[in-house]
Scaffold this motif. Structure first.
Motif, PDB file in Angstrom:
ATOM      1  N   ALA A   1      -9.918   4.050  -1.472  1.00  0.00           N
ATOM      2  CA  ALA A   1     -10.234   4.912  -0.330  1.00  0.00           C
ATOM      3  C   ALA A   1      -9.365   6.168  -0.293  1.00  0.00           C
ATOM      4  N   HIS A   2      -8.329   6.206  -1.126  1.00  0.00           N
ATOM      5  CA  HIS A   2      -7.374   7.320  -1.084  1.00  0.00           C
ATOM      6  C   HIS A   2      -8.070   8.643  -1.413  1.00  0.00           C
ATOM      7  N   MET A   3      -7.912   9.624  -0.521  1.00  0.00           N
ATOM      8  CA  MET A   3      -8.619  10.890  -0.690  1.00  0.00           C
ATOM      9  C   MET A   3      -8.026  11.760  -1.796  1.00  0.00           C
ATOM     10  N   ASP A   4      -6.832  11.422  -2.268  1.00  0.00           N
ATOM     11  CA  ASP A   4      -6.214  12.243  -3.308  1.00  0.00           C
ATOM     12  C   ASP A   4      -6.315  11.586  -4.682  1.00  0.00           C
TER      13      ASP A   4
ATOM     14  N   ARG B   1       0.832  -1.217   0.000  1.00  0.00           N
ATOM     15  CA  ARG B   1       0.000   0.000   0.000  1.00  0.00           C
ATOM     16  C   ARG B   1       0.861   1.259   0.000  1.00  0.00           C
ATOM     17  N   LYS B   2       2.082   1.150   0.536  1.00  0.00           N
ATOM     18  CA  LYS B   2       2.943   2.337   0.532  1.00  0.00           C
ATOM     19  C   LYS B   2       3.446   2.651  -0.867  1.00  0.00           C
TER      20      LYS B   2
ATOM     21  N   TYR C   1      -5.768   7.024   3.152  1.00  0.00           N
ATOM     22  CA  TYR C   1      -4.751   8.012   2.834  1.00  0.00           C
ATOM     23  C   TYR C   1      -5.427   9.337   2.554  1.00  0.00           C
TER      24      TYR C   1
ATOM     25  N   HIS D   1      -6.904   0.356  -0.950  1.00  0.00           N
ATOM     26  CA  HIS D   1      -6.200   1.570  -0.529  1.00  0.00           C
ATOM     27  C   HIS D   1      -6.299   2.657  -1.588  1.00  0.00           C
TER      28      HIS D   1
ATOM     29  N   ARG E   1       0.668   4.478  -2.342  1.00  0.00           N
ATOM     30  CA  ARG E   1       0.669   5.863  -1.851  1.00  0.00           C
ATOM     31  C   ARG E   1       1.716   6.697  -2.590  1.00  0.00           C
TER      32      ARG E   1
ATOM     33  N   TYR F   1      -7.138  18.441   1.540  1.00  0.00           N
ATOM     34  CA  TYR F   1      -7.848  18.453   2.823  1.00  0.00           C
ATOM     35  C   TYR F   1      -7.071  19.166   3.922  1.00  0.00           C
TER      36      TYR F   1
END
Lengths: 287, 320
Positions: free
Chosen positions: A224-227, A47-48, B311, A221, A51, B316
């Protein structure tokens, strides 16, 4: 003197931010041919890594979306040129991954090249199709134009390791989005080699990021990632797709649901227009 | 360690500063820093992995240690006010987020910061003494300092005269720090060594001792205008210096790395070093600060990730 050469084996790594790192986790997993013979070890992204890939894609977004559509089309055409030059290598990899005949594998690579050229041609034309000068009841110009959505996470289809991959990635990037693509879990090697092609063909680092590994581990991941602004579920297994779509709803990502796709068929504009936002501008006519 | 480092009573200090020669003899007599060893120690400590509850604790501590800084020519009262609001409540969506330690601004913006932070535990720090070059006459530097203090700054970040230091005029540097310390009154004095311009770790250790002997309450790595700024090995050398100084004199001095610390990972690595080199006593806003601006956003994103499992993204957190 022996004439036998030592085998030069290739290390299949990730493609993130224009570089080829190993997985941060240090893990790898064995990739087999369609009948089950050992092919190579591929990096198993964590997951990293996902990211990091999103950070790289976000960083590349302003530059790529700010480039002219004409320029993006040229860059994608360049990718097609280089892929054409490495047809033999890709045909071998596709054949090993999908268990096709030599002829079918070569056909799949050719179709992938053609698909790139097809989308490259759309770069500076899509705005005419999706944009409009809207009639309004007042002395105003009212213009709608399309803009890229942002960072799109793509789960590439599992059954079509190269053609399927190109068919989902090209329409995302050609309009100015940047992409984090999770390659086919069973046939990731053509995707890693495509990363090599992208790295040498004027595509800025970070515009396309290729991860290899377990879809079920990484996809939640990314969803769900907000970016991340969009999620293409082409390669999501049926039971996972609904769960991912729920996770993606948290920041209102655009989601493209998986469907029965024939990757060899003419693609149409659905994938191209799905990752666009419409901006409408009012401007006084000055009369 | 040499004899000079154990038991440094006020009388001995008087002797040291009696002449440029004796001060130079003392500073040059400090044990040399093994550069390869310091780099290796720092790199080894940087591999420590901090996870789960320890990480959550460290994230909150790092936020409490931040000197939220804006030192741009383009700073406006509005920007300082928004920075102060962020300092009081770094994450408006989560009231459990602690406030930062201080806000660091240019002297002319101190009144704005003082007003915006009234009633909060956040301190106002101001750079002074012709920051960042420090190239001005002493009266100008003292006036600059007095100005900031009069405007209500609780902490003053001064720069040393690197030209004087590098040409060996240690006594001049010493006296300048003394004079500024006096001008500070009750305000805390942080002495910026600008380690990026000192070239060797030996010089960093000497400058640290010089600043501590002269009465600095904190020693700070950099202005943030010169690169390299706060590297891990430089902070390690300075942490060693404050530890030795406390052993010799009984007075504890704080450390503030500043400049170039942008990610949570960097911040946690600094905290590990503080704990391992100086000791747990320094893990407190009174004795350790992180001079940073963009670091806070990264910490907040990590904090949100820890709380929600998702993440987070730069959309935000506030722009700065």
């Amino acid at each position: 003197m022996s004439t036998e050469r030592l085998a030069v084996r290739k290390t299949y790594k990730l493609y993130v931010g224009g570089r080829f790192p190993r997985s941060e986790s240090g893990r790898s997993y064995p990739v087999t041919t369609a009948p089950g013979g050992f092919l190579a070890n591929a990096a198993m992204a964590s997951r990293k890594d996902a990211r990091d890939a999103v950070v790289a894609a976000r960083k590349a977004f302003p530059g790529w979306s700010g480039a002219t559509a004409y320029n993006r089309g040229q860059v994608l055409y360049r990718v097609a040129e280089l892929l054409e030059g490495r047809r033999a290598q890709f045909a071998d990899e596709v054949r090993a991954a999908e268990g096709l005949t030599k002829r079918d594998a070569a056909g799949a690579v050719d179709a992938a090249v053609d698909r790139l050229v097809w989308y490259a041609g759309w770069a500076d034309k899509i705005a005419q199709i999706t944009g409009a000068a809207n009639p309004v009841a007042g002395p105003y110009f009212n213009l709608s134009t399309s803009e890229p959505t942002g960072v799109v996470a793509v789960l590439a289809p599992h059954d079509s390791s190269l053609l399927g991959l190109v068919s989902v990635v090209a329409p995302v990037v050609i309009t100015g989005n940047t992409v984090v693509v999770l390659a086919s879990e069973t046939g990731p090697l053509p995707a890693v080699s495509l990363g090599e092609v992208l790295a040498t063909s004027d595509v800025p680092g970070g515009v396309v990021n290729v991860l290899t590994g377990r879809t079920a581990e990484i996809a939640p991941h990314l969803a769900a990632h907000m970016d991340v602004n969009g999620l293409d579920l082409a390669g999501a297994p049926g039971d996972l797709a609904a769960e991912l779509e729920t996770a993606a709803a948290d920041n209102l990502k655009r989601v493209l649901r998986p469907g029965a796709e024939d990757w060899a068929a003419e693609p149409g504009l659905t994938r191209l227009t799905h990752w666009l936002e419409t901006k409408t501008v009012w401007h006084p006519t000055g009369t | 360690m040499t004899a000079t480092l154990t038991g440094l009573d006020p009388g001995t200090v008087e002797d040291l500063i009696s002449s440029d020669a004796s001060l130079r003899r003392f500073l040059r007599g400090l044990p040399g820093v093994d550069q390869v060893g310091a780099d290796a120690r720092s790199a080894a400590l940087a591999t420590r992995s901090i996870k789960t509850t320890a990480k959550a604790w460290a994230l909150d501590l790092a936020i409490r240690l931040i000197d939220l800084t804006t030192l741009e020519g383009a700073d406006t009262p509005g920007k300082v006010r928004s920075l102060c609001a962020k300092a009081r409540r770094p994450d408006p969506a989560d009231p459990t987020t602690p406030p930062v330690a201080a806000v660091c601004v240019y002297p002319d913006l101190v009144p704005v910061a003082v007003e915006a932070l009234r009633g909060s535990p956040v301190q106002v720090a101001s750079v002074a003494t012709a920051f960042p070059a420090g190239r001005a006459a002493l009266p100008v530097k003292l006036a600059d300092t007095a100005d900031a203090v009069a405007a209500g700054a609780h902490e003053i970040d001064m720069v040393i005269d690197r030209g004087a230091f590098l040409s060996g005029r240690y006594l001049q540097v010493y006296e300048e720090i003394r004079a500024v310390k006096e001008a500070c009154g009750t305000a805390h004095l942080k002495v910026i060594l600008e380690t990026g311009e000192l070239t060797t770790y030996d010089n960093v250790r000497r400058a640290s001792w010089l600043a501590m002997l002269a009465g600095g309450d904190f020693i700070k790595t950099s202005t943030g205008k010169v690169f390299p700024a706060a590297t891990l090995p430089v902070t390690l050398v300075m942490l060693g210096a404050v530890r030795d100084y406390r052993a010799a004199t009984g007075r504890q001095v704080g450390v503030k790395p500043a400049g170039g610390i942008r990610t949570t990972k960097d911040a946690l690595r600094h905290l590990v070093q503080v704990n391992e080199i100086a000791g747990e006593d320094w893990l407190d806003p009174r004795w350790f600060r992180l001079g940073a601006s963009s670091l806070l956003n990264d910490l907040l994103m990590q904090r949100t990730k820890a709380a929600t499992g998702r993440y987070c993204g730069p959309d935000y957190v506030s722009l700065d």
